[in-house]
Structure formats: structure tokens, C-alpha cells
Design a protein around this motif. Structure first.
Motif, PDB file in Angstrom:
ATOM      1  N   THR A 269       0.826  -1.206   0.000  1.00  0.00           N
ATOM      2  CA  THR A 269       0.000   0.000   0.000  1.00  0.00           C
ATOM      3  C   THR A 269       0.859   1.255   0.000  1.00  0.00           C
ATOM      4  O   THR A 269       0.516   2.261  -0.637  1.00  0.00           O
ATOM      5  CB  THR A 269      -0.934   0.013   1.225  1.00  0.00           C
ATOM      6  N   LYS A 270       1.976   1.225   0.692  1.00  0.00           N
ATOM      7  CA  LYS A 270       2.863   2.394   0.747  1.00  0.00           C
ATOM      8  C   LYS A 270       3.377   2.778  -0.630  1.00  0.00           C
ATOM      9  O   LYS A 270       3.651   3.951  -0.891  1.00  0.00           O
ATOM     10  CB  LYS A 270       4.036   2.111   1.688  1.00  0.00           C
ATOM     11  N   THR A 271       3.508   1.792  -1.522  1.00  0.00           N
ATOM     12  CA  THR A 271       4.028   2.077  -2.866  1.00  0.00           C
ATOM     13  C   THR A 271       3.014   2.804  -3.739  1.00  0.00           C
ATOM     14  O   THR A 271       3.379   3.356  -4.777  1.00  0.00           O
ATOM     15  CB  THR A 271       4.461   0.779  -3.578  1.00  0.00           C
ATOM     16  N   PHE A 272       1.732   2.807  -3.341  1.00  0.00           N
ATOM     17  CA  PHE A 272       0.703   3.440  -4.162  1.00  0.00           C
ATOM     18  C   PHE A 272       0.585   4.933  -3.907  1.00  0.00           C
ATOM     19  O   PHE A 272      -0.112   5.641  -4.641  1.00  0.00           O
ATOM     20  CB  PHE A 272      -0.679   2.798  -3.899  1.00  0.00           C
ATOM     21  N   ASP A 273       1.236   5.418  -2.854  1.00  0.00           N
ATOM     22  CA  ASP A 273       1.163   6.831  -2.479  1.00  0.00           C
ATOM     23  C   ASP A 273      -0.292   7.278  -2.304  1.00  0.00           C
ATOM     24  O   ASP A 273      -0.718   8.294  -2.829  1.00  0.00           O
ATOM     25  CB  ASP A 273       1.869   7.704  -3.533  1.00  0.00           C
ATOM     26  N   GLU A 274      -1.055   6.461  -1.563  1.00  0.00           N
ATOM     27  CA  GLU A 274      -2.438   6.794  -1.243  1.00  0.00           C
ATOM     28  C   GLU A 274      -2.618   6.725   0.273  1.00  0.00           C
ATOM     29  O   GLU A 274      -3.026   5.702   0.821  1.00  0.00           O
ATOM     30  CB  GLU A 274      -3.404   5.828  -1.929  1.00  0.00           C
ATOM     31  N   PRO A 275      -2.296   7.822   0.967  1.00  0.00           N
ATOM     32  CA  PRO A 275      -2.338   7.807   2.441  1.00  0.00           C
ATOM     33  C   PRO A 275      -3.707   7.461   3.014  1.00  0.00           C
ATOM     34  O   PRO A 275      -3.798   6.812   4.053  1.00  0.00           O
ATOM     35  CB  PRO A 275      -1.918   9.229   2.831  1.00  0.00           C
ATOM     36  N   LYS A 276      -4.786   7.846   2.329  1.00  0.00           N
ATOM     37  CA  LYS A 276      -6.129   7.532   2.828  1.00  0.00           C
ATOM     38  C   LYS A 276      -6.376   6.022   2.809  1.00  0.00           C
ATOM     39  O   LYS A 276      -7.026   5.479   3.708  1.00  0.00           O
ATOM     40  CB  LYS A 276      -7.207   8.255   2.005  1.00  0.00           C
TER      41      LYS A 276
END
Length: 295
Positions: A269-276
């Protein structure tokens, strides 16, 4: 931007545009499929091909049904299908996006009758009520407007399944599980790319419903199938969901290696750059496992 050379309004006109653009003769296109004289009538719009002949012609032309459909659209169909396309790409937690789609739908419906778009408008209203007021009681009223139409169908096809998938979580858990399992059995018969995408989405969501219903082993079974397909297709976005939900289910049955799947999912998930999305996962993990992450 659409190539204006392909703007056509009948099956025959579109077939002709494609054939000419590839510099194919009618003889080449029709050989072993259909008589050339009959095909000429099709291009002139005098007759329509049977479904099997039409599919064979598309195969000869190296054009998929989806691409043919795109090439044969007029502006009115484009507007409608663009709305449907945009809706299924939405983040359903964003009320502003939902309201924007809803406004576009209502404008379209002022001049056109359309069951699918009316369903989408109801779904938008249900999701907005949940996002802004957490009002599931009112949301299910709108979800039921969609369900009452679709439950009458003898069989659901991909469009109906996509619509149902957006409102499944609103229904009581037993109902949602029953519907999801029926959908999974339908989609497993298909072999298309779209059906596989839907199957992965629905199986991952079904797993969460099963976890909520404390049916952990069945949830893990569905997730294992999804993980195999997602790794094969390198769909790392959905794989993060599958890993995290498998980790949750494993944790709830006391498996010590549960954390490895949760950590895999969070790392992806961190690789998607989607903090939400990342924050949403942390909330989901803590809600079900009663543990804070990262540990």
C-alpha cells in the motif's frame, strides 16, 4: 480523442470502415465465414449478420467486441457510457465525486430513460448518505430500489454484477454473503478479463463479509484463490487488500504468521502513495484484530 473516420451508426458501416482502414478486401474478410454478396448487403445496411457470423467477422478483422462497440457509438451513447465508466472508477468514499456523477446522471435522465443510470443515481445517493451521515437505514432504502429491479432477473450479467457489487455491504450480512456466493459461481464460468477483475473484487469483499460473520476458514479459502490470480496478473493494488484480509482472518483463528500477510499488504500500500487507503487499512486491521499497526 475519437478518430472521426470511425464515427458510424450501423453494424455494416462500422465493419466497412474497419475493413477499408486495414485495406482488406471483402473476399478476404468473408472467406469461409459468409457469402460475399450477403456481406455486401451487411455493409450497405440492408441485412444484419447473425451473432455467430458477426463474431467470426470481428475475429477475422482482429477487433474485439468491446472495441467494435466503441467504434460504432454515436455521441449520445458515448455520454451515457462515459458516465457509467466514470462511476465504476470512483473512490466511493469521496462524496464530492459521487455528487458530480449524480448531477451528470440527472441531467442525462431529463431527456433519456435509462434503467442502469437510474440505478447508479440511487447507488450514489446511498453511498453519500453513508459517507456523510453514516445513515445506513436511509441508504438501504435506495439500495433496495436497485435490488428490487435486479433480483427479478433470471441471470445476472456483468453490468448487473458490477451494480450489485457497489451496494452489497449495505445489506444484512447473511444476505450479502448469499448474493456474493451466487455472483462468484457465475463469474467463475467466464473467461474474460472484465469478469476476472470483477471476480477478484467480489471475492475480496466477500472475504470481509465472511470475516464479519466469523466464517474465517471460508474467507481464507476465497482469498487464497484471489491471491493466486492477482499475483499472476501482477495486480498489486488488489493484492494488498487480499493480503491484509487474509492476515486479519489468520489472526482471528490464532495463527502466528498472520502478521506476515498484514505487513505484506501494508508494504504494498505504501508504494501506491495513497495515504487515505493506508489509513483505512490501519483502521480495518485494528477494528477486527483489536491490535494497533504497525507493530
Amino acid at each position: 480523442m475519437k478518430n472521426k473516420d470511425f464515427k458510424a451508426f450501423t453494424t455494416g458501416e462500422t465493419l466497412k470502415k474497419i475493413r477499408i482502414s486495414k485495406k482488406y478486401t471483402q473476399k478476404f474478410v468473408t472467406e469461409g465465414i459468409i457469402g460475399q454478396s450477403t456481406y455486401s448487403k451487411i455493409e450497405r445496411g440492408e441485412v444484419e449478420p447473425t451473432y455467430s457470423k458477426f463474431m467470426s467477422l470481428l475475429k477475422r478483422l482482429d477487433v474485439s467486441p468491446e472495441e467494435f462497440n466503441y467504434l460504432s457509438k454515436d455521441e449520445k451513447i458515448d455520454t451515457r457510457e462515459q458516465i457509467v465508466h466514470d462511476f465504476f472508477l470512483l473512490n466511493y468514499n469521496d462524496s464530492s465525486d459521487l455528487k458530480n456523477i449524480q448531477t451528470r446522471i440527472l441531467t442525462y435522465l431529463e431527456k433519456n430513460n435509462d434503467y442502469v443510470l437510474q440505478d447508479v443515481a440511487y447507488i450514489c445517493e446511498a453511498l453519500i448518505l453513508i459517507n456523510e451521515k453514516r445513515d445506513y437505514e436511509q441508504a438501504i432504502i435506495y439500495a433496495n430500489k436497485v435490488w428490487r429491479r435486479l433480483e427479478q432477473f433470471d441471470r445476472w450479467f456483468l453490468m448487473e454484477i458490477r451494480l450489485i457489487n457497489t451496494i452489497l455491504f449495505i445489506f444484512p450480512i447473511e444476505t450479502a454473503i448469499s448474493i456474493s456466493e451466487r455472483i462468484v459461481s457465475i463469474l467463475e464460468e467466464y473467461q474474460s478479463r472484465e469478469s476476472t477483475v470483477l471476480l477478484n473484487n467480489i471475492q475480496i469483499n466477500l472475504a470481509l463479509q465472511l470475516i464479519r460473520n466469523k466464517e474465517y476458514e471460508i474467507a481464507i479459502s476465497h482469498l487464497n484463490k484471489s491471491i493466486v490470480r492477482l499475483k499472476e496478473k501482477q495486480n498489486y493494488y488488489l493484492l494488498s487488500f487480499a493480503y491484509i484480509r487474509k492476515g486479519i482472518a489468520l489472526d482471528l483463528i490464532g495463527e502466528t504468521h498472520a502478521h506476515t500477510y498484514i505487513e505484506k499488504g501494508l508494504t504494498l500500500t505504501k508504494t501506491f502513495d495513497e495515504p487515505k487507503l493506508y489509513e483505512g487499512f490501519l483502521i480495518e486491521i485494528e477494528f477486527y484484530t483489536k491490535k494497533s499497526w504497525p507493530q
